[in-house]
Enzyme design. Structure first.
Site, mmCIF file in Angstrom:
data_model
loop_
_atom_site.group_PDB
_atom_site.id
_atom_site.type_symbol
_atom_site.label_atom_id
_atom_site.label_comp_id
_atom_site.label_asym_id
_atom_site.label_seq_id
_atom_site.Cartn_x
_atom_site.Cartn_y
_atom_site.Cartn_z
ATOM 1 N N GLU A 201 0.822 -1.210 0.000
ATOM 2 C CA GLU A 201 0.000 0.000 0.000
ATOM 3 C C GLU A 201 0.847 1.247 0.000
ATOM 4 O O GLU A 201 0.575 2.186 0.723
ATOM 5 C CB GLU A 201 -0.753 0.061 1.329
ATOM 6 C CG GLU A 201 -2.041 -0.593 1.370
ATOM 7 C CD GLU A 201 -2.833 0.128 2.424
ATOM 8 O OE1 GLU A 201 -2.455 0.097 3.591
ATOM 9 O OE2 GLU A 201 -3.798 0.739 2.037
ATOM 10 N N GLU A 313 -4.911 -7.743 -2.911
ATOM 11 C CA GLU A 313 -5.879 -7.770 -1.815
ATOM 12 C C GLU A 313 -7.235 -7.375 -2.357
ATOM 13 O O GLU A 313 -7.384 -6.292 -2.929
ATOM 14 C CB GLU A 313 -5.513 -6.764 -0.715
ATOM 15 C CG GLU A 313 -4.345 -7.200 0.118
ATOM 16 C CD GLU A 313 -3.954 -6.162 1.177
ATOM 17 O OE1 GLU A 313 -4.810 -5.346 1.576
ATOM 18 O OE2 GLU A 313 -2.787 -6.189 1.578
#
Ligand code: IPT
Length: 946
Positions: A201, A313
């Protein structure tokens, strides 16, 4: 194959909001205008805009995440990976946790117990799953400091996650070792790890608006250094990234040629919010709208047009914040969510999905960041207690399809319109046309394909339908058919067409079998019956070749299959707590079935399948009562004559701190600056009278708490606050109830129950006292002493449980929670009797367990507090801190504890500590009582009887 995603029910082929088209397997090697990439080091893993290829074969990646450090029992990893494999997945993913492996900046542990993650990669190879390895260094994961070691949080290493040399020197040894260990298990090296993620991220490639492509130079350098390190340490598979959202547009080679780009850029998405508290997501997701799917397709086209549409994800559940309900929020993200959203991804041409989480696990010890409580169940398909239910089954039903529908790895979008349907609400069905079944062909079906297997060269096709739904399917080459077994089928009609046979029927509860004259067997099952239909494979090839699989209907779980006795015996392994009829479609050469090594009384049906009954579990598991306890006070530090000159204590003498947040008062009382990081910390402040009170401000993270005693008299407590993002607890306390000494030193003891370090840039927010000011006097504190985890971070006293297990209570420093401690001289008492006064007590009991061998039993503790709620409790099971029970702020009362932490055939040491304070009427009355029971949550299986 053509795919109509989103058809109406009741058999009318009316609509579809998406139509995908595949070239079909035969065309897959034909030339395509799209570039096929590799990482320049080898071509074992390749990719193009359609999908990943491993060893030249296109792979639909259906993967799910688990965190080995949230289930620190290597013996249980096989159970979880077998469940993931049984669900039809082709891969699984895991994060590292640097903090778990690194107690200080000069030690790394990848060998003791669960710190050695290599068995995960070995088991993956054995069960046949590809692996997405995601070492960090930063992972997020609602882990304490996002998985950073806590010694890194002091500010001495800079802001972190950039190219600062102090940070670089810190991560390099960890990252190098992680890469080196993983390198032995790569697909390029005979193993199953096929991609390796850099950071997580980290959408920080650009300064300002990404479309202006102004590089954030330190971020690019950092990403490049990570890749260089991975390459130097043997990683020659593609490196990937998991970009946090569609705005950051980071690290894709199709978007720029800037420094730090990875081989394959991925995206993450949590369309129904990553937290059970929906307010946490409105900044990113906007207002919550149930079942609102999102357009990712355009993003992938803009951002990574020549790469597979890849979600490292995608929402598999949601974490539960401190004030969330017991059990999480499974209704927001349950079976229906899985059904709709995962199909929607397929309609958007996504060919690589990893569910976060597939198995969440537990925040034992100090693993949690302040945002979440002990449970990390995540409402994921496999529950924290390892039980599987409807969400698992629903996910399995789709994953099984994606594993056999190879054409999904090469689709083009022909259309995208709500006009395919007369009903705009219709969204989630995947209907195939021209679907390859070995040498046969399904021309179309209005029932979804669950799976198929090629048995003795002929397909056994399994279709899944809604209960009572009328369906129609058309099989090429067949002329006649008959219902070989009718369980709930009605209105069955066969209609000969020019190319084959059309079959119509309505299917009620059950699975019916239809035999066609060209040798094709069709099992038509309602969706719920299909939940218990499995396709175990006779190889450990993650592609699970259809001619090596068998179809099994009936059990709660079928883990695997192997053939023995020259193919005459088919050995099934799986779980079934209740007696269950099974039906197996396998080669004619099979005569006998075994279940977990036991011969089954096997019959053959007229239409060739094998049937038998598997025995359920007849044992009644009774747990011994938790009723014989010993107790010891765990707050001797409050006594004025307590000696804090011992090795457990450090004098807090720093007048400066590297932390960017500076304290209001000196000395610096930030625990991490003194080498203490987890859970409870103690501060002893010395002063000479005559003060009237004290103002204390402490930072400890959401839901933390603290209490203060002056000269052994309790003067106040901050009970905690579950408001998202709350960091500090401030109180001004009066000394009027305590006796002050004017000539000798007064001792102010503060006990702080820390809930961990925050995520991302909040990881370096300090933990400890920000301000300690005496009131009614000019006097200041003469001296402060701090205690935390025994040994601080200079050494690791408990390498098995690791650096995050313990805090600084005397009970922990002296090992009262550990098996083998001799508590025979302690007084008898029990947590349900409780105690008076605000304090901290440690209760201890030992109980034997004798769970029959071969039985997989899930056990949990239920904690309860009748009456006063202002208590903070920790549960230690055989030395592992496995529950934080804070009923004043949290709702979690059930705490599963896995086998391996519990000793199923011997003694178990249960430790339990709490402190209490309640307001009764106008007086503070101090009483505490709290209950602990344990129960069998489930008997999962009879796994082995051989
Ligand atoms: C995503 C993180 O990558 C993951 O580590 C975890 O924290 C998850 O969120 C939430 O549980 S990123 C988020 C912004 C979607």
């Amino acid at each position: 194959m053509k795919l109509f995603d989103c058809l109406s029910s009741f058999g009318l082929l009316v609509t579809s909001s998406f139509v995908l088209h595949s070239f079909g397997i035969a065309a897959q090697n034909a030339s395509s205008p799209w570039p096929v990439h590799d990482n320049g080091l080898n071509d074992v893993v390749e990719w193009d805009h359609y999908s990943f290829k491993v060893n030249g074969k296109r792979l639909f990646v259906f993967s799910g995440e688990l965190h080995y450090w949230r289930i620190p029992v290597p013996e249980v990893w096989r159970d979880l990976l077998e469940k993931i494999k049984a669900a039809g997945f082709t891969a699984y993913a895991f994060y590292g946790n640097w903090g778990y492996h690194s107690p200080n900046n000069f030690m790394l542990d990848f060998t003791t117990g669960a710190h050695d993650f290599s068995p995960l990669l070995e088991i993956a190879k054995e069960v046949g799953l590809y692996v997405i390895v995601r070492p960090g260094p930063y992972v997020n994961a609602e882990a304490n400091a996002g998985g950073f070691p806590l010694w890194l949080t002091t500010g001495a290493y800079g802001k972190l996650r950039n190219d600062d040399p102090r940070y670089t020197e810190a991560w390099k040894p960890y990252f190098a070792k992680y890469s080196e260990i993983t390198s032995k298990h790569l697909v390029t090296n005979g193993g199953n790890a096929f991609v390796y993620q850099m950071e997580n991220e980290y959408g920080q490639q650009w300064v300002g608006d990404p479309t202006h492509r102004v590089p954030n130079v330190p971020a690019g350098n950092y990403m490049q250094m990570l890749q260089d390190s991975a390459r130097e340490n043997g990683i020659d598979i593609p490196v990937i990234h998991n970009d946090p959202n569609m705005w950051t547009r980071s690290w894709s080679k199709d978007f720029s040629n800037s420094t730090g780009n990875v081989d394959v850029a991925g995206l993450d998405s949590y369309p129904s919010c990553w937290s059970c508290n929906l307010d946490e997501c409105t900044g990113t997701n906007g207002e919550y709208v149930a079942y609102q799917t999102i357009n990712y397709y355009d993003h992938f086209i803009e951002n990574s047009v020549t790469q597979p549409k890849f979600f490292p994800e995608f929402q598999g559940g949601s974490y539960n914040p401190w004030d969330g309900p017991q059990g999480g929020c499974p209704n927001d993200i349950g079976a229906d969510f899985a059904n709709l959203f995962y199909r929607d991804l397929i309609s958007q041409q996504i060919s690589a999905i990893s569910l976060y989480m597939m198995y969440g696990g537990t925040n034992w010890g100090a693993f949690a960041a302040p945002v979440t409580a002990t449970s990390y169940d995540y409402s994921s398909p496999i529950s924290e207690n390892r039980i599987v239910g409807n969400k698992f089954y629903e996910t399995k039903n789709l994953a099984m399809f994606t594993r056999v529908a190879h054409d999904l790895t090469m689709t083009d979008r022909l259309g995208n319109s709500t006009r395919y349907s007369t009903n705009p609400a219709i969204k989630s069905k995947i209907l195939v046309t021209d679907f390859t079944l070995g040498d046969e062909r399904l021309i179309y079906s209005t029932a979804e394909v669950l799976t198929f297997s090629i048995v003795d060269r002929k397909p056994v096709l399994v279709l899944s339908v809604g209960i009572g739904e009328s369906v129609e399917f058309y099989l090429k080459g067949a002329k006649e058919g008959k219902v070989a077994k009718n369980r709930g089928a009605s209105d069955v009609k066969f209609h000969r067409e020019s190319h084959g046979l059309i079959v119509n029927l309505a299917q009620g509860p059950g699975a019916s079998v239809i035999k066609l004259d060209n040798g094709v067997t069709v099992v038509v099952a309602d969706k719920i019956t299909a939940y218990k239909i499995w396709a175990p494979n006779l190889t450990n090839d993650p592609f699970a070749p259809v001619d090596k699989s068998v179809i099994v209907e009936g059990p709660y779980l079928v883990r695997g299959v192997f053939s023995s006795d020259e193919g005459k015996t088919l050995a099934l392994t799986g779980d079934s707590a209740i007696t269950t009829a099974i039906e197996v479609f396998a080669s004619r050469s099979v005569r006998t079935l075994t279940w977990n090594g036991k011969n089954l009384n096997t019959s053959r049906t007229e239409y060739g399948s094998l049937t038998a009954h598997i025995q359920g579990v007849s044992h009644i598991i009774k747990l011994p009562p938790l009723d014989t306890w010993k107790v010891h006070d765990s707050l001797s530090e409050a006594l004025p004559d307590y000696d804090d000159s011992g090795i457990a204590w450090v004098e807090a003498d720093h007048t400066t701190t590297p932390n960017p947040t500076k304290p209001d008062t000196l000395p610096v009382l930030y625990v991490d600056d003194y080498g203490f990081h987890n859970s409870l910390h103690l501060f002893r402040g010395y002063f000479s009278g005559p003060a009237t009170g004290v103002h204390i401000s402490i930072a400890g993270g959401t839901a933390f708490g603290w209490s203060a005693w002056l000269n052994n008299i309790h003067i106040g407590s901050f009970f905690g606050n579950s408001t998202f993002g709350s960091e500090t607890g401030n109180l001004t306390l009066s000394f009027s109830n305590a006796t002050l000494h004017t000539d000798t030193s007064n001792i102010l003891l503060i006990v702080q129950d820390n809930t961990g370090h925050g995520l991302r840039e909040q990881a370096t927010n300090p933990r400890g006292i920000l301000n300690a000011t005496l009131t009614g006097t000019n006097t200041t504190f003469k001296k402060w002493e701090i205690a935390g985890t025994a040994g601080g971070d200079n050494k690791i006293l408990d390498p098995v449980r690791g650096p995050l297990n313990e805090g600084g209570l005397v009970a922990e420093r002296l090992g009262w929670h550990l098996p083998g401690y001799d508590a025979s001289s302690w007084n008898a008492s029990s947590p349900s009797t409780g105690f008076s006064g605000a304090g901290i007590k440690f209760y201890r009991t030992t109980v034997p367990l004798d769970i029959p061998k071969g039985l997989d039993v899930s056990i949990g503790f239920i904690l309860n507090a009748p009456g006063p709620q202002a208590i903070r409790v920790q549960l230690f099971v055989n030395g592992y801190q496995y529950a934080r029970f804070n009923p004043y702020i949290g709702n979690q009362i059930e705490f599963p504890v896995p086998p391996g932490v519990l000793n199923y055939s011997g003694e178990n040491t249960i430790g339990w500590r709490f402190g209490v304070r309640v307001l009764r009427g106008r007086r503070w009355r101090l009483i505490g009582r709290s209950c602990i029971v344990w129960r069998v949550v489930g008997v999962l299986a009879l796994i082995q009887s051989i």
